[in-house]
Every structure is written in structure tokens, then in C-alpha cells.
Design a protein around this motif. Sequence first.
Motif, short mmCIF file in Angstrom:
data_model
loop_
_atom_site.label_atom_id
_atom_site.label_comp_id
_atom_site.label_asym_id
_atom_site.label_seq_id
_atom_site.Cartn_x
_atom_site.Cartn_y
_atom_site.Cartn_z
N ILE A 492 -25.74 42.48 -23.80
CA ILE A 492 -24.89 41.46 -23.81
C ILE A 492 -24.30 41.15 -22.22
CG2 ILE A 492 -22.70 40.10 -24.52
CD1 ILE A 492 -24.85 40.58 -26.94
N ALA A 493 -23.96 42.29 -21.66
CA ALA A 493 -23.45 42.08 -20.39
C ALA A 493 -24.48 41.63 -19.63
CB ALA A 493 -23.01 43.57 -20.04
N LYS A 494 -25.84 42.37 -19.64
CA LYS A 494 -26.83 41.74 -18.83
C LYS A 494 -27.10 40.11 -19.03
CE LYS A 494 -31.25 41.68 -17.24
NZ LYS A 494 -31.47 41.53 -15.70
N GLN A 495 -26.91 39.87 -20.18
CA GLN A 495 -27.19 38.35 -20.75
C GLN A 495 -26.30 37.43 -20.08
OE1 GLN A 495 -30.03 37.13 -22.26
NE2 GLN A 495 -28.89 34.98 -21.59
N LEU A 496 -24.99 37.87 -20.19
CA LEU A 496 -23.97 37.16 -19.64
C LEU A 496 -23.98 36.89 -18.21
CD1 LEU A 496 -21.24 38.10 -22.03
CD2 LEU A 496 -22.29 35.70 -22.16
N LYS A 497 -24.42 37.87 -17.58
CA LYS A 497 -24.54 37.87 -16.19
C LYS A 497 -25.73 37.03 -15.51
CE LYS A 497 -25.78 41.10 -12.37
NZ LYS A 497 -26.68 42.50 -12.03
N GLU A 498 -26.78 37.07 -16.39
CA GLU A 498 -27.83 36.08 -16.19
C GLU A 498 -27.31 34.70 -16.36
OE1 GLU A 498 -31.85 38.06 -16.94
OE2 GLU A 498 -30.54 38.08 -15.00
N ASP A 504 -24.18 28.50 -12.72
CA ASP A 504 -23.94 28.28 -11.47
C ASP A 504 -24.80 27.69 -10.47
OD1 ASP A 504 -21.56 29.31 -11.95
OD2 ASP A 504 -21.53 31.31 -11.10
N LYS A 505 -26.21 28.02 -10.77
CA LYS A 505 -27.11 27.36 -10.05
C LYS A 505 -27.30 26.00 -10.20
CE LYS A 505 -32.12 28.42 -9.55
NZ LYS A 505 -32.84 29.22 -10.12
N LEU A 506 -27.24 25.41 -11.55
CA LEU A 506 -27.41 24.11 -11.85
C LEU A 506 -26.17 23.20 -11.22
CD1 LEU A 506 -28.50 24.11 -15.54
CD2 LEU A 506 -29.83 23.45 -13.79
N VAL A 507 -25.03 24.04 -11.39
CA VAL A 507 -23.88 23.29 -10.95
C VAL A 507 -24.09 22.85 -9.30
CG1 VAL A 507 -21.41 23.53 -10.34
CG2 VAL A 507 -22.37 23.96 -12.47
N GLU A 508 -24.70 23.86 -8.79
CA GLU A 508 -24.91 23.58 -7.47
C GLU A 508 -25.93 22.94 -6.90
OE1 GLU A 508 -24.71 27.70 -5.61
OE2 GLU A 508 -22.82 28.08 -6.51
N THR A 509 -26.96 23.24 -7.34
CA THR A 509 -28.24 22.29 -6.88
C THR A 509 -28.43 21.32 -7.61
OG1 THR A 509 -29.76 23.72 -8.44
CG2 THR A 509 -29.45 24.62 -6.21
N LYS A 510 -27.96 21.22 -8.87
CA LYS A 510 -28.39 19.94 -9.51
C LYS A 510 -27.12 18.95 -9.63
CE LYS A 510 -32.76 20.28 -10.94
NZ LYS A 510 -33.19 21.46 -11.76
N SER A 511 -26.01 19.57 -9.12
CA SER A 511 -24.79 18.78 -9.03
C SER A 511 -24.42 18.33 -10.42
CB SER A 511 -24.38 17.79 -8.01
OG SER A 511 -25.52 16.94 -8.31
N LEU A 512 -24.57 19.25 -11.52
CA LEU A 512 -24.00 19.06 -12.76
C LEU A 512 -22.73 19.44 -13.11
CD1 LEU A 512 -27.22 20.12 -15.21
CD2 LEU A 512 -26.79 17.82 -14.50
N LYS A 513 -22.19 18.81 -13.92
CA LYS A 513 -20.65 19.09 -14.48
C LYS A 513 -21.05 20.53 -14.93
CE LYS A 513 -17.27 15.59 -14.66
NZ LYS A 513 -17.51 14.42 -15.33
N LYS A 514 -19.97 21.42 -15.00
CA LYS A 514 -19.91 22.51 -15.60
C LYS A 514 -20.43 22.71 -17.35
CE LYS A 514 -16.33 24.76 -16.30
NZ LYS A 514 -14.82 24.64 -16.00
#
Length: 727
Positions: A492-498, A504-514
Amino acid sequence: MSTLRFNALQETLHRKPVFIEEKGRRSELFGKNVFNEPAMRQYMTKEAYQSVMDAVEFGTKIDRKIADQIAVSMKDWALSKGATHYTHWFQPLTGATAEKHDAFFETIEGGGAMERFDGGQLVQQEPDASSFPNGGIRNTFEARGYTAWDPTSPAFIYGTTLCIPTVFVAYTGEALDNKAPLLRALQAVDTAATAVCKYFDKNVSKVNATLGWEQEYFLIDTALASARPDLMMTGRTLLGHSPAKGQQLDDHYFGSIPTRVMSFMRDLEQECMLLGIPVKTRHNEVAPNQFELAPIFEEANLAVDHNSLLMDVMEKVSQRHQFKVLFHEKPFAGINGSGKHNNWSLATNTGVNLLSPGKTPMKNLQFLTFFVNTIKAVYDYEELIRASIASASNDHRLGANEAPPAIISVFIGSQLSSVLDELENVTKGKLSPQEKTDLKLNIVGKIPEILLDNTDRNRTSPFAFTGNKFELRAVGSWSNCAGPMTVLNTIIAKQLKEFKIEVDKLVETKSLKKDEAVFNVLREYIKASKKVRFEGDGYGEAWEKEAKKRGLSNNNTTPNALKAKVSDKAIKLYEEMKVMNKVEVEARHEIELEEYSKRIQIESRVLADVARNHVIPTAIQYQNTLIENVKGLKEIFGEEFKKFSKEQIDLIQKISNHIAEINSKIEQMTDERKKANKLVGQKNADAYCDKVTPYFEEIRYHCDKLELMVDDNLWPLTKYRELLFTR
Ligand code: ADP
Ligand code: MG
């Protein structure tokens, strides 16, 4: 009747319940023998108390000077409760618990004596660890092991000993026990889950995994059990014919608890209260003489300790009541086996159960996040979960035509299935205003706050969502929950980290809302993990075929299942999450394979012994009676005797045939054992599994046939009906 069996029955029939005095209200007894927060506040300085609390909550180190203070307070408290000794209590890799008692008592130079206990003795000890299994770790590093205090699990007094929960590690740092990797996994899941929680609530600073286990067990009268070498030596019956009446009437499950058992339970519960184990429910289980006990759930590390402690206490208390407690997953063929459901969830330090749906769409989005990530993690690592519950004794339960199967699937119920199905169809990328509203109102908004009563209860699923938690049902009744809990929390830890990285990547690169980004990632996970979801009958053959098509593993023996533990994928996971390094993983694998082979070896030897030294001589004795009888008939009737001795002669022949079969199978089995013993590791375990165990059923078949033929009065072993129905 055989004297041993006769005496055992007499003894059992004449037993009276042990009188158990109520020591007080449960709420007053609770935690009385635990160095818990109230006790610490009473006995410790403010500074020392705060430093323990910080260690519990944030994992901060405790200063050596403070440790001295804590030790003195702990000793004062323990002495006030009548304790004379202390021990570092730990869980070696064999599953049981271990302890070595030292007295507080010390002599003073120049005469006299005093009770002493300092920080050094509290924090670290060096048990004589050479006899604990270490899978070659110590040999490789020529290092010794030491135990180290785990302040997150409070010290307690059992009998007159202060028990200090500890981890057991090599001087080179490798964990030699079950607790150390668990603590690291809990740390990993805390870090990963807290980071994800911050999307929804900035105030969350810690996430705890929670565990509520349900312990199933059998109680058999000691006298009856003692007449069964197989039960005493292996924890299960290796032979024995099914009774005419088994569990088909279901009358035990609904029945009232037998009086002697009730007094055992009351005694046990009082002990648990004193030790701070919050036991809550008790009841009969499906099989005759089978019962269950479950506590209120707790933080996972504490819950694991409490389960290990409970099993220990149960052994001791059962002796007072002339019972033998059986934790084996399948003590009786043809009778329901025992498991240990692990109810698991995640809880924040702000008091939110992350697997409990909320009142608002935003809360539900948080719920869905943890819910979907759990399913995805289980899908990605189903084989590792299966491996975490593998043991020689659990093999009898998993995939052996009785729940749960060796295939790991996830059951979530029809309501949540339809929510996930709808979410799956949300557009990729940026959501239109209409889609946003739809999502909020129609899909996420539809998850009812209280799912508990609505979740259909599919009892055949090994991993089921039950309203506000997942329930891993495949854990064996004999196992230490630390194994499966380490795996579950690590994946679960590994999955949540991923998940966090992707969002975060979608928020940064695609400028999506959280929340849009969260939706998008979840949608992909729902699609990706669909194959692990199964709502149908998990016991059926149809599911085995379907699961195979879906690419799910079905490792129905321990030697096969354990391979997943040392796969590159598993080692990478453990190393990345800092739960175990390669050496630790491989050492555990080695120990478990060895443990498997040893158990099968013991069972094989005991079976041969019982069959040869108990069953065959008894059969011959009875056969001699028949022969005498036939001879007598011949004397009386001359050649006409055949008319009157058909049955006898038939039996004489059959007995001879069964004896011959038993003998030859034992010889073949012994040969296979000898061959297996020349092999090591995986090959050794494979040989025991594939070449030795098949004889168990065959030998048993002939022994059980003889049990049905031979005069009941001669049979030396207590029979199933006596073990299961005599009270
Ligand atoms: P059953 O599975 O027999 O129907 P319940 O569903 O009532 O039993 O609960 C089983 C166990 O689940 C109990 O030990 C309970 O403490 C535990 N449990 C309940 N909520 C949680 C939770 N949030 N986390 C972990 N365990 C939980
Ligand atoms: Mg349950």
C-alpha cells in the motif's frame, strides 16, 4: 476398551467447570498490568513521559539519560505490581514468542541486596540467540543478535515478569524477527499515506494502519488429546474416520457455549483485560468444539503483539481448564478449519478512518483514493500476499475445497462495483464542467456514508471490503499476523507513493486541478486492476478457470507460493520501501522453506509411528480374535463352518490387505523422505511436498478403513466423535 482411551473418556466425562472468580468490572481490570499512558504519567517525570510519547508518535530517539529515568520508573511500577523479573519479549522467525527472564534482584558489595534496572537493560539486551533461526544471516556476517526496546508497544506484566516488547536484530542491522520489518512497513505506509492525505486535509500529520484480528481455535479435552500422539506432536489428527454426525446440522454455531468452555473464556478474558488486550466478542464457530475470539481493533503493531501474546496466554489458561487449544488450520479432516481474519484499515491522527466513506463528495474522493489504491496494490502484488500466508498447516485450508482459495481476489460488493464502473467511463484528461458535476453528484455523491449494512457479505472472498475496512481472510489461525501485515502495508505504501507522483505530475505538466488529477489517475487504476475484482463464488471450479484466464496466480502449495517472496519484483519493492534488504528477504525465505520441510517430516514420522505401532497391532489383535472364532466354528460345524463364517473370513482377508498396504506405503514414504533429505532449500521442500505428502492420504485411507472394521473396544486412539463431541 483400550485403557488409555477408556480412562481419557472417563476423565473427560467427570470433569467439572473450573470456578472462575470475577476479579472486577472489565473496565476496571483493563490495562491494569500494562505500563500504559496513565501508569507512565503516574510514575514518570514529565520530561521522560514526553520523550516516550514523541518516540511513539514521531519515532524520535530516546536519550540514554532519559532511558535510565524511564527504566527506574518502569521498575518501580513493576515492583508495585509484585513483579520480580524482567524480560525482553520478542517474536523470532519461527512464529512463537521468546523470552529470557532476569531478576531485578542484585547483590550489593559489602552485603545486602536491592532491585535494580537501568536504561541499558531496558534499551538493549543480548539473548543467547544462537538457537533461533536466522537463515544464515548470522553465519554470513558472523554477527550476534540483540533485542532492542520498541516503545510503541507498552511493557506489561505477565505472571511476575515485566515483559518489554522488543525487536531482534543482528549487530549488522539485519532483522532477525517478525517485528522489525513490520515496524519499517508501518513507517513506510505512514509516510506515503500522510503525503496523500495532505491533498484532502493539511492537518493530517500521521497515518496508522489498524488491525482487528479474529482468532479461531479448537478446544479439546487434555485427556482425549493426550491419547492421540498425532494431535500432541503435530497439532492435527493424521488419521481418524469422520463421525456419523459432523457439522452438517449447524447446531454448534447457533448453540450456547458449553459450560466448561465458558469458564475457560471468562478466565481468558480476565487475563486479556489485565494485559490490555481489548477482547470484545466470543462465540462458537461452525465446527463442534471450535470457537472464535475477537478484540476491538488497534494500531497494527500493537494488535500484532496482542495476538501473539493472546495465543501464548490461551495455551496457559487452557491448561488450567484441562483443555488443549488447537491453533492448527485443519486439525480434523472433513471438519471446518480455523483462520484468522485480518481486518485492516488506515486511520489518521485527526481521527478519520480512510476507508470509511464520508458525508461530502470531497470526503468520498478521499475514501475512493485509498479504496482504489488498495485494490491496485493487491492486484500488483497478489502473489506476494499469497506468499505471506503460506505454511504447511495453512495449505490444508487454502484451495483445499474450503475457504478461502489460494487465489487472491478482491470483493467490494455491488454498490461500489457500480461506482467504480461509472468512474471508469469518465473522459481522459481535463473534465468538462458537465462531467465535473456528474462526478460530484452522480458518482461520488452516491456513495452512502454508511456502507456497513449494505455491503453484501461474500464469505468466499479472501480479501473483502466490509464497509469501512478490508478483511484479509486467508491468514491462518496459527500464523503471526506480522507477516501478512508487513506485506499489505508495504504494498500500500509503494502504491500510494506512486499515486502521489502521478497526480503531482498531472497537476504540474497538464495544469489539472488537484481533484481532477486524482480522478484521472484513479480511473486508470480502476481499469488496470479490474482483473483482481471478483464478486462470485470463490470456492467453485469455475473461478479457478476464470482466474487463470485473468492471469491471477493460484499457488496452492507452500513451496510454490513462497517463490514470490524472493522474486526480483519483491526484493525491489522491499528495498525501495526500506522494509527489508535482499539478505533479510532471502534469509526469511530459507527459514520458511526449512520450516515447511520440517513440519512435513515430523508429520510423516508420526504418521508412520501411529500406523505401525498403534493401528496395525490393534488390527492384528482383532484379526486373531476372528481367526479364533473361525477355528471354533470349524470345530463345531466341521466342513459346514464356511456357511457361518463368511463375514469373519472376509474381514480377516481385508484386514490383511489393509495392513499390507499400510506397510508398503510407509516404506515407500520413508524412502522418499530419505531422498528428500539429501536435497536442500527449494528442492528439499519440493520433494517433501510432491513426493512425501501424497502418502499421507493413502496411509490414512487404510488406517481409517481399519478403524471402521476393528472392534471399538480395542481401538487405542480417541475417535473423532469423542474428540469433537465429548464434553
Ligand atoms: P465479522 O467479520 O465477524 O462480521 P465485524 O465485521 O464486526 O466481524 O468486525 C470484525 C473485526 O473488525 C473486529 O475485530 C473489529 O475490531 C475489526 N474492525 C472494525 N473496524 C476496523 C478498522 N477500521 N480497522 C481494523 N479493524 C477493524
Ligand atoms: Mg470476519
